[in-house]
Enzyme design. Structure first.
Site, PDB file in Angstrom:
ATOM      1  N   SER A  32       0.831  -1.215   0.000  1.00  0.00           N
ATOM      2  CA  SER A  32       0.000   0.000   0.000  1.00  0.00           C
ATOM      3  C   SER A  32       0.863   1.262   0.000  1.00  0.00           C
ATOM      4  CB  SER A  32      -0.890   0.036   1.250  1.00  0.00           C
ATOM      5  OG  SER A  32      -1.815  -1.013   1.225  1.00  0.00           O
ATOM      6  N   GLY A 105      -6.100  -3.740  -7.646  1.00  0.00           N
ATOM      7  CA  GLY A 105      -7.258  -2.934  -7.274  1.00  0.00           C
ATOM      8  C   GLY A 105      -6.834  -1.575  -6.747  1.00  0.00           C
ATOM      9  N   SER A 178     -13.255   1.351   3.400  1.00  0.00           N
ATOM     10  CA  SER A 178     -12.317   0.912   2.365  1.00  0.00           C
ATOM     11  C   SER A 178     -11.279   1.988   2.133  1.00  0.00           C
ATOM     12  CB  SER A 178     -13.070   0.640   1.057  1.00  0.00           C
ATOM     13  OG  SER A 178     -12.194   0.748  -0.047  1.00  0.00           O
ATOM     14  N   ASP A 326      -6.565  -8.157   4.670  1.00  0.00           N
ATOM     15  CA  ASP A 326      -5.865  -9.013   3.701  1.00  0.00           C
ATOM     16  C   ASP A 326      -5.361 -10.305   4.337  1.00  0.00           C
ATOM     17  OD1 ASP A 326      -6.349  -7.188   1.711  1.00  0.00           O
ATOM     18  OD2 ASP A 326      -4.472  -6.109   2.040  1.00  0.00           O
TER      19      ASP A 326
HETATM   20  C1  S3P Z   1      -5.634  -1.400   0.139  1.00  0.00           C
HETATM   21  C2  S3P Z   1      -6.858  -1.432   0.754  1.00  0.00           C
HETATM   22  C3  S3P Z   1      -7.618  -2.657   1.010  1.00  0.00           C
HETATM   23  C4  S3P Z   1      -6.742  -3.884   0.879  1.00  0.00           C
HETATM   24  C5  S3P Z   1      -5.872  -3.845  -0.338  1.00  0.00           C
HETATM   25  C6  S3P Z   1      -4.963  -2.631  -0.290  1.00  0.00           C
HETATM   26  C7  S3P Z   1      -4.974  -0.099  -0.080  1.00  0.00           C
HETATM   27  O1  S3P Z   1      -8.664  -2.768   0.067  1.00  0.00           O
HETATM   28  O2  S3P Z   1      -7.538  -5.051   0.871  1.00  0.00           O
HETATM   29  O3  S3P Z   1      -5.081  -5.006  -0.443  1.00  0.00           O
HETATM   30  O4  S3P Z   1      -3.756  -0.073  -0.388  1.00  0.00           O
HETATM   31  O5  S3P Z   1      -5.645   0.934   0.050  1.00  0.00           O
HETATM   32  P1  S3P Z   1     -10.113  -2.108   0.312  1.00  0.00           P
HETATM   33  O6  S3P Z   1      -9.955  -0.654   0.347  1.00  0.00           O
HETATM   34  O7  S3P Z   1     -10.922  -2.547  -0.884  1.00  0.00           O
HETATM   35  O8  S3P Z   1     -10.597  -2.710   1.605  1.00  0.00           O
END
Ligand code: S3P
Length: 442
Positions: A32, A105, A178, A326
């Site tokens: 992240s 994502g 999120s 995670d």
């Molecule tokens: C993340 C947020 C989380 C996490 C992902 C990384 C981020 O997702 O599961 O692996 O770096 O902001 P969500 O925001 O969909 O919960």
């Protein structure tokens, strides 16, 4: 015990049993934080130098996206050091082609926020897994800010086409906690007129807030809400990325469930919005000491000392899972080697991660001989106590965290675990199997 013709450590896909994890190790940089360093460095003025960068496939997708928008980014392979020559808040240029976010994502959702405010047209897509994941959660509130975004299924699925616009700040109560959603709105918010306020039902990871402050943005936080204002300039800086606790988690559980472990994992990020795994494992009776706490680039960092532990089953709620979002797959593995039953609920989000992680873990555990039942929003797992599992062949569904979790389960199996799609580990933990080989007592 079955002997394998070739094991995972020769590059094949069979994870073998072990008699403990011993010694010292580090894990790759936080995924992240590495993403955010590239994003903010690209829109800052001057040089941003990142050390400890995670050279995982997801982060390389983020680098690719910003290079496509004209940013000079130097990454010497295996150096974990990235130098970004930021072009300032208005310095991105229209990408000549579709941006490919691969499996990531975080790249997709955060960049969608940023692209919404740029004076150009862009299209973002990704791999088959990412193209299935829901995007409406970011598209809807960004549209309220004035963004023009269209995509498949009414804007819910990639590819998304974004025509940059002048945005205005909004106050938004998000229906889910999120960090990707919150960060997308913050990255749009620093370009929007006025103030953007985001209130979450619970506080998700706060790396964007912390890093925006490092770059000099006007960010305020209060419990579960955060506000940002239109920003004229971010200033490039040095960022030291800590080890990823989500990567360390596999080794923490691997050490606990195998017989004679004593493992020191150095330099792990211990931001409280990420340390849920430590709390859950301690509740299960796990022994993990957090030592030598310090702060680097606005993030708390520590060393983790883990020992073999007798785990007992527990209940894990959605609120407890959020700072371990995670870690669901590896918590399932800890549960599998516990005394008694573990019930995880409030985990509906896990159905829309890199795979449907509830279904994938239920199937994988059944395959290796662990009794469990899938719930709509979680799972119930019957632990094997001090016994070992049989082992077998599992499908990772191309999901890095499923593959690494089952590699750890193999440590206490009779026959090992053959993992289909094990190369997915490169998404977040290149070198995972080499590290496991190094600390595993055979
Ligand atoms: C993340 C947020 C989380 C996490 C992902 C990384 C981020 O997702 O599961 O692996 O770096 O902001 P969500 O925001 O969909 O919960």
């Amino acid at each position: 015990m079955t002997t394998f013709k070739k094991d995972i450590f020769g590059g094949a896909i069979i994870a073998v049993p072990g008699r403990g994890l011993k010694g010292e190790m580090t894990v790759p940089g936080d995924k992240s934080i590495s993403h955010r360093a590239v994003m903010l460095g690209s829109i800052a003025s001057g040089i941003t130098e990142v050390t400890g960068f995670l050279e995982g496939e997801d982060n390389l997708s983020t680098i690719g996206a910003f290079r496509a928008m004209g940013i000079g980014i130097d990454l010497q392979k295996d150096s974990r050091r990235v130098v970004i020559r930021g072009n300032g808040m208005r310095g991105l240029t229209e990408p000549a082609d579709v941006i490919d976010a691969g499996n990531s994502g975080t790249t997709t959702r955060l960049i969608t926020g940023l692209l919404s405010a740029q004076p150009f047209f862009s299209v973002i897509t990704g791999d088959a897994s990412l193209r299935k994941r829901p995007m409406k959660r970011v598209v809807e509130p960004l549209s309220l800010m004035g963004a023009s975004i269209s995509g498949r299924n009414n804007g819910n699925n990639l590819p998304l086409a974004i025509s940059g616009r002048k945005l205005k700040g909004i106050t938004c109560k998000t229906p889910i906690a999120s960090a990707q959603l919150k960060s997308a709105l913050m990255l749009a918010g620093i370009y929007a007129e006025g103030e953007t306020v985001i209130e979450e039902p619970e506080k998700s990871r706060d790396h964007t807030e912390r890093m925006l402050c490092l770059f000099g943005a006007d960010v305020r936080t209060d419990k579960n809400s955060v506000s940002v204002r239109s920003t004229n300039e971010l200033i490039g800086c040095k960022i030291e990325v800590p080890g990823d606790i989500s990567s360390a988690a596999f080794f923490v559980v691997g050490a606990m469930i195998s017989p004679a472990s004593a493992l020191l994992i150095r330099g792990v990020g211990v931001n409280l919005t990420r340390t849920g795994i430590i709390d859950v494992l301690r509740k299960m009776g796990g022994t993990v000491e957090v030592q030598n706490e310090r702060v680097a680039s606005g993030e708390p960092v520590a060393d983790l000392l883990v020992k073999t532990s007798r785990l007992k089953g527990t209940e894990v709620s959605g609120a407890e899972l959020l700072p371990a979002i995670d870690e669901f797959p590896i918590i399932c593995v800890a549960a599998a080697f516990s005394e008694g039953t573990t019930r995880i609920t409030g985990a509906r989000e896990l159905r829309v991660k890199e795979s449907d992680r509830i279904a994938a873990m239920s199937e994988a555990l059944s395959r290796v001989g662990v009794r469990n039942a899938e719930l709509p929003d979680g799972i119930v797992i019957e632990g094997v106590g001090s016994a070992s599992i049989k082992g077998g062949k599992i499908e990772s569904h191309g999901d890095h965290r499923i593959a690494m979790s089952l590699a750890m389960a193999a440590l206490r199996s009779d026959e090992g675990v053959e993992i289909d799609g094990a190369s997915s580990v490169d998404v977040s933990f290149p070198g995972f199997f080499d590290q496991l080989k190094r600390v595993r007592v055979s």
